[in-house]
Design an enzyme around this catalytic site. Structure first.
Site, PDB file in Angstrom:
ATOM      1  N   ASP A 260       0.815  -1.215   0.000  1.00 21.42           N
ATOM      2  CA  ASP A 260       0.000   0.000   0.000  1.00 21.42           C
ATOM      3  C   ASP A 260       0.849   1.265   0.000  1.00 21.42           C
ATOM      4  OD1 ASP A 260       0.693  -0.915   2.594  1.00 21.42           O
ATOM      5  OD2 ASP A 260      -0.859   0.288   3.544  1.00 21.42           O
TER       6      ASP A 260
ATOM      7  N   HIS B 105       8.504  -0.835  12.685  1.00 17.73           N
ATOM      8  CA  HIS B 105       7.475  -1.543  11.929  1.00 17.73           C
ATOM      9  C   HIS B 105       7.986  -2.961  11.667  1.00 17.73           C
ATOM     10  CE1 HIS B 105       3.759  -1.427   9.745  1.00 17.73           C
ATOM     11  NE2 HIS B 105       4.302  -1.709   8.572  1.00 17.73           N
TER      12      HIS B 105
ATOM     13  N   ASP C 234       3.926   4.047   8.615  1.00 20.62           N
ATOM     14  CA  ASP C 234       3.708   2.872   9.455  1.00 20.62           C
ATOM     15  C   ASP C 234       4.781   2.678  10.531  1.00 20.62           C
ATOM     16  OD1 ASP C 234       1.946   2.775   7.381  1.00 20.62           O
ATOM     17  OD2 ASP C 234       2.127   0.621   7.039  1.00 20.62           O
TER      18      ASP C 234
END
Length: 301
Positions: free
Chosen positions: A67, A141, A204
């Protein structure tokens, strides 16, 4: 005319929805354009937002989840199809080199543009230009991820009343700016520091030192808030932030304008992100991002 603004191309995390495209963010900084995290569909979102391939100068990828990066193939091929006349520089985690190469050469096309790869391997500056310094900081992450920060050099603001008090007028104003002193009068006596503007991009990540370092003193902070506060445990487990966490970071860092984005499809009411951000004590300008939103960098105080 110089323009400094964020153009939001997509705001969805993991999967697109009927109303939200995958990630994509363009920062217009005077005559340059920096594209962050081009997810799937970014090329079409650029068209809808009136952004051309010629507007791009840099591409910054935080990490190689789809994404945030699947749109690279289309964007890079469009850059070449349109024969962009200037060099494009791409930044991304060095550990994802194989992913970048696969996306860059996902299909056959004719390369017509110089695309320079400058991968990120550690915290620190990636580029220093007269207009800004671009830095990267490691985030937390499940895959290696970096956030980005753009800092304009400090300048000086001339103070008319002090210039007048010392009888400095006309061409002499330029001389004291250039030389640092004039007739025994120092530049510091007739001017003050004009703080450079700062932009930060945090995707993220869990809360970590890098998040706070990137956000510190930012005029405009773009930060993920994938989850609402009631799902904080889920956010931490998956390496993400909640709306309240993002807002507290912005509050403590003195951020002037906070942009929340990267929303999970599980939530149907985007206004709840704003409510939780305000409840966390953030009192500055706040935007809950929507696709194709434009957010100006706040004017200098």
């Amino acid at each position: 005319m110089s323009v400094r603004e964020l153009v939001v191309l997509g705001t969805a995390s993991q999967v697109p929805t009927r109303h939200r495209n995958h990630n994509g963010y363009l920062l217009r900084w005077d005559g340059e354009g920096i594209l962050f995290d081009p997810g799937e569909g970014t090329q079409r979102q650029m068209l809808r937002a009136g952004v051309a391939a010629h507007d791009l100068n840099r591409i910054c990828v935080t990490h190689f989840h789809g994404d945030h990066s699947l749109g690279l193939a289309g964007v890079i091929q469009r850059i070449n199809l349109d024969r962009v006349p200037h060099e494009i520089t791409a930044h991304y985690p060095r550990s994802g080199q194989r992913f970048f190469e696969r996306l860059r050469y996902a299909t056959a096309y004719r390369e017509t543009v110089a695309l320079t790869e400058v991968p990120v391997a550690a915290d620190g500056p990636l580029a220093v230009t007269p207009a800004y310094t671009l830095d990267a900081r490691r985030l937390s992450h499940p895959v290696e991820s970096y956030g980005y920060r753009l800092t304009e050099p400090d300048g000086r603001r001339m103070l008319p009343e002090r210039l007048a008090a010392h009888g400095i007028t006309g061409p002499d104003v330029g001389r004291i700016q250039r030389d640092g002193s004039l007739g025994g009068v120092a530049l510091d006596e007739v001017s003050e520091v004009r703080r450079g503007q700062r932009f930060a991009f945090v995707m993220d990540t869990r809360l970590c030192e890098g998040v706070h370092a990137l956000a510190e003193g930012s005029d405009l902070l773009v930060i993920e808030s994938t989850f609402l506060d009631e799902d904080e445990t889920l956010a931490t487990d998956h390496g993400h932030l909640t709306a309240g966490q993002a807002a507290r970071v912005a509050r403590d860092a003195g951020v002037r304008h906070l942009v929340l984005t990267h929303f999970s499809q599980r939530y149907s009411d985007p206004e709840e992100f704003e409510r939780q951000a305000r409840a966390a004590g953030y009192a500055g300008e706040l935007t809950v991002a929507r696709d194709l939103t434009r957010v100006p960098v706040p004017k200098r105080r």
